[in-house]
Write a protein that holds these residues in place. Structure first.
Motif, PDB file in Angstrom:
ATOM      1  N   PRO A  41      16.431   7.957  -3.081  1.00  8.62           N
ATOM      2  CA  PRO A  41      16.837   6.929  -4.052  1.00  8.62           C
ATOM      3  C   PRO A  41      18.336   7.072  -4.366  1.00  8.62           C
ATOM      4  O   PRO A  41      18.842   8.178  -4.230  1.00  8.62           O
ATOM      5  N   ASP A  42      19.114   6.125  -4.788  1.00  6.82           N
ATOM      6  CA  ASP A  42      18.638   4.757  -4.880  1.00  6.82           C
ATOM      7  C   ASP A  42      19.036   3.966  -3.648  1.00  6.82           C
ATOM      8  O   ASP A  42      18.324   3.091  -3.192  1.00  6.82           O
ATOM      9  N   ALA A  43      20.201   4.280  -3.123  1.00  5.13           N
ATOM     10  CA  ALA A  43      20.740   3.437  -2.047  1.00  5.13           C
ATOM     11  C   ALA A  43      20.079   3.713  -0.705  1.00  5.13           C
ATOM     12  O   ALA A  43      20.100   2.868   0.181  1.00  5.13           O
ATOM     13  N   GLY A  44      19.509   4.882  -0.514  1.00  5.37           N
ATOM     14  CA  GLY A  44      18.938   5.233   0.784  1.00  5.37           C
ATOM     15  C   GLY A  44      19.915   6.037   1.614  1.00  5.37           C
ATOM     16  O   GLY A  44      21.125   6.009   1.400  1.00  5.37           O
ATOM     17  N   GLY A  45      19.378   6.770   2.568  1.00  8.52           N
ATOM     18  CA  GLY A  45      20.171   7.708   3.364  1.00  8.52           C
ATOM     19  C   GLY A  45      21.248   7.074   4.219  1.00  8.52           C
ATOM     20  O   GLY A  45      22.318   7.645   4.412  1.00  8.52           O
ATOM     21  N   ILE A  46      20.971   5.888   4.747  1.00  3.88           N
ATOM     22  CA  ILE A  46      21.963   5.266   5.635  1.00  3.88           C
ATOM     23  C   ILE A  46      23.231   4.936   4.847  1.00  3.88           C
ATOM     24  O   ILE A  46      24.337   5.325   5.226  1.00  3.88           O
ATOM     25  N   ALA A 100      24.128   6.114   1.954  1.00  7.37           N
ATOM     26  CA  ALA A 100      24.712   7.358   1.432  1.00  7.37           C
ATOM     27  C   ALA A 100      25.568   8.048   2.498  1.00  7.37           C
ATOM     28  O   ALA A 100      26.699   8.465   2.232  1.00  7.37           O
ATOM     29  N   THR A 101      25.042   8.135   3.713  1.00 10.27           N
ATOM     30  CA  THR A 101      25.784   8.792   4.796  1.00 10.27           C
ATOM     31  C   THR A 101      27.029   7.987   5.154  1.00 10.27           C
ATOM     32  O   THR A 101      28.113   8.551   5.321  1.00 10.27           O
ATOM     33  N   GLN A 102      26.884   6.675   5.245  1.00 15.52           N
ATOM     34  CA  GLN A 102      28.051   5.835   5.565  1.00 15.52           C
ATOM     35  C   GLN A 102      29.134   5.980   4.503  1.00 15.52           C
ATOM     36  O   GLN A 102      30.328   6.006   4.828  1.00 15.52           O
ATOM     37  N   THR A 103      28.732   6.092   3.255  1.00 11.39           N
ATOM     38  CA  THR A 103      29.687   6.271   2.163  1.00 11.39           C
ATOM     39  C   THR A 103      30.472   7.562   2.367  1.00 11.39           C
ATOM     40  O   THR A 103      31.703   7.586   2.221  1.00 11.39           O
ATOM     41  N   LEU A 104      29.774   8.634   2.726  1.00  8.11           N
ATOM     42  CA  LEU A 104      30.448   9.918   2.962  1.00  8.11           C
ATOM     43  C   LEU A 104      31.401   9.813   4.143  1.00  8.11           C
ATOM     44  O   LEU A 104      32.505  10.362   4.119  1.00  8.11           O
ATOM     45  N   LYS A 105      30.973   9.116   5.190  1.00  8.52           N
ATOM     46  CA  LYS A 105      31.788   9.027   6.405  1.00  8.52           C
ATOM     47  C   LYS A 105      33.036   8.182   6.183  1.00  8.52           C
ATOM     48  O   LYS A 105      33.982   8.251   6.955  1.00  8.52           O
ATOM     49  N   LYS A 106      33.053   7.371   5.120  1.00 14.67           N
ATOM     50  CA  LYS A 106      34.244   6.564   4.815  1.00 14.67           C
ATOM     51  C   LYS A 106      35.258   7.360   4.004  1.00 14.67           C
ATOM     52  O   LYS A 106      36.388   6.930   3.821  1.00 14.67           O
ATOM     53  N   SER A 107      34.844   8.526   3.507  1.00  6.77           N
ATOM     54  CA  SER A 107      35.735   9.295   2.663  1.00  6.77           C
ATOM     55  C   SER A 107      36.567  10.256   3.508  1.00  6.77           C
ATOM     56  O   SER A 107      36.012  11.045   4.265  1.00  6.77           O
ATOM     57  N   GLU A 108      37.892  10.164   3.376  1.00  3.54           N
ATOM     58  CA  GLU A 108      38.792  11.051   4.140  1.00  3.54           C
ATOM     59  C   GLU A 108      38.424  12.518   3.937  1.00  3.54           C
ATOM     60  O   GLU A 108      38.381  13.305   4.861  1.00  3.54           O
ATOM     61  N   GLU A 109      38.151  12.860   2.671  1.00  5.38           N
ATOM     62  CA  GLU A 109      37.918  14.262   2.321  1.00  5.38           C
ATOM     63  C   GLU A 109      36.584  14.771   2.863  1.00  5.38           C
ATOM     64  O   GLU A 109      36.436  15.949   3.177  1.00  5.38           O
ATOM     65  N   LEU A 110      35.600  13.882   2.979  1.00  6.60           N
ATOM     66  CA  LEU A 110      34.235  14.328   3.255  1.00  6.60           C
ATOM     67  C   LEU A 110      33.713  13.956   4.638  1.00  6.60           C
ATOM     68  O   LEU A 110      32.662  14.421   5.050  1.00  6.60           O
ATOM     69  N   LYS A 111      34.460  13.112   5.366  1.00  7.97           N
ATOM     70  CA  LYS A 111      33.892  12.537   6.593  1.00  7.97           C
ATOM     71  C   LYS A 111      33.590  13.566   7.682  1.00  7.97           C
ATOM     72  O   LYS A 111      32.787  13.309   8.571  1.00  7.97           O
ATOM     73  N   ASN A 112      34.237  14.735   7.631  1.00  8.05           N
ATOM     74  CA  ASN A 112      34.005  15.725   8.689  1.00  8.05           C
ATOM     75  C   ASN A 112      32.862  16.693   8.401  1.00  8.05           C
ATOM     76  O   ASN A 112      32.573  17.571   9.202  1.00  8.05           O
ATOM     77  N   LEU A 116      18.088   5.351  13.181  1.00  4.41           N
ATOM     78  CA  LEU A 116      18.529   5.421  11.782  1.00  4.41           C
ATOM     79  C   LEU A 116      19.715   6.371  11.646  1.00  4.41           C
ATOM     80  O   LEU A 116      20.713   6.055  11.003  1.00  4.41           O
ATOM     81  N   ALA A 117      19.586   7.550  12.262  1.00  5.04           N
ATOM     82  CA  ALA A 117      20.651   8.557  12.165  1.00  5.04           C
ATOM     83  C   ALA A 117      21.937   8.017  12.761  1.00  5.04           C
ATOM     84  O   ALA A 117      23.023   8.200  12.215  1.00  5.04           O
ATOM     85  N   SER A 118      21.802   7.327  13.882  1.00  4.37           N
ATOM     86  CA  SER A 118      22.985   6.807  14.551  1.00  4.37           C
ATOM     87  C   SER A 118      23.614   5.675  13.732  1.00  4.37           C
ATOM     88  O   SER A 118      24.829   5.609  13.565  1.00  4.37           O
ATOM     89  N   ASN A 119      22.799   4.807  13.137  1.00  2.07           N
ATOM     90  CA  ASN A 119      23.327   3.751  12.256  1.00  2.07           C
ATOM     91  C   ASN A 119      24.037   4.336  11.047  1.00  2.07           C
ATOM     92  O   ASN A 119      25.007   3.783  10.544  1.00  2.07           O
ATOM     93  N   ALA A 120      23.523   5.449  10.561  1.00  4.14           N
ATOM     94  CA  ALA A 120      24.100   6.069   9.364  1.00  4.14           C
ATOM     95  C   ALA A 120      25.411   6.771   9.691  1.00  4.14           C
ATOM     96  O   ALA A 120      26.240   6.985   8.822  1.00  4.14           O
ATOM     97  N   GLY A 121      25.582   7.155  10.959  1.00  6.81           N
ATOM     98  CA  GLY A 121      26.772   7.918  11.348  1.00  6.81           C
ATOM     99  C   GLY A 121      26.547   9.412  11.215  1.00  6.81           C
ATOM    100  O   GLY A 121      27.497  10.193  11.147  1.00  6.81           O
ATOM    101  N   ALA A 122      25.277   9.833  11.189  1.00  8.78           N
ATOM    102  CA  ALA A 122      24.969  11.264  11.077  1.00  8.78           C
ATOM    103  C   ALA A 122      25.230  11.958  12.413  1.00  8.78           C
ATOM    104  O   ALA A 122      25.160  11.335  13.464  1.00  8.78           O
ATOM    105  N   GLN A 123      25.516  13.275  12.346  1.00  4.86           N
ATOM    106  CA  GLN A 123      25.778  14.043  13.568  1.00  4.86           C
ATOM    107  C   GLN A 123      24.508  14.203  14.394  1.00  4.86           C
ATOM    108  O   GLN A 123      24.536  14.188  15.599  1.00  4.86           O
ATOM    109  N   THR A 124      23.408  14.453  13.717  1.00  3.62           N
ATOM    110  CA  THR A 124      22.158  14.660  14.424  1.00  3.62           C
ATOM    111  C   THR A 124      21.014  14.388  13.465  1.00  3.62           C
ATOM    112  O   THR A 124      21.228  13.922  12.349  1.00  3.62           O
ATOM    113  N   TYR A 125      19.804  14.649  13.920  1.00  4.86           N
ATOM    114  CA  TYR A 125      18.653  14.335  13.071  1.00  4.86           C
ATOM    115  C   TYR A 125      17.561  15.372  13.270  1.00  4.86           C
ATOM    116  O   TYR A 125      17.570  16.147  14.228  1.00  4.86           O
TER     117      TYR A 125
END
Length: 123
Positions: A60-65, A67-79, A94-103
């Motif tokens: 909750p609330d926004a969902g993992g995808i 949430a992960t995309q939000t992190l990947k847009k942040s300069e400080e946190l994307k790595n 789902l993992a690939s859409n989110a931009g996650a490294q793996t699943y």
């Protein structure tokens, strides 16, 4: 024993998963932070600056995808590597859409959990 300042965040609204994963990872010397929602995710992650993030798809609330995309847009946190985990059969997509490294598919065994965490730390 790993060095004690390795930090991991687990985002999952399932308390059982949080407690099992926390127990196992703390045994291995990780400092574990858990959240049952992904609200204000950039603030939560910025406060901890973990080595790895475990992200549930149905958080909750926004969902993992989102949430992960939000992190990947942040300069400080994307790595920071994100390991996406879910019981969905299409977890890979789902993992690939989110931009996650793996699943990691749920249910997983603890050996798989350890393997996938070491893999993202090396890469």
């Amino acid at each position: 024993m790993r060095d004690s300042n390795k930090k991991i965040i687990i985002f999952d609204d399932d308390e059982d998963i949080l407690s099992i994963c926390s127990y196992i990872l703390e045994e291995q010397g990780w400092e574990v932070f858990t959240f049952t929602d992904c609200n204000n995710i950039t603030e939560k992650v910025s406060r901890v600056l973990p080595d790895v993030i475990l992200m549930d798809n149905w958080i909750p609330d926004a969902g993992g995808i989102i949430a992960t995309q939000t992190l990947k847009k942040s300069e400080e946190l994307k790595n920071i590597p994100v390991i996406y985990f879910s019981a969905n059969s299409d977890i890979q997509i789902l993992a690939s859409n989110a931009g996650a490294q793996t699943y990691l598919a749920k249910p997983f065994d603890l050996e798989e959990l350890e393997k996938v965490i070491s893999k993202v730390l090396i890469s």
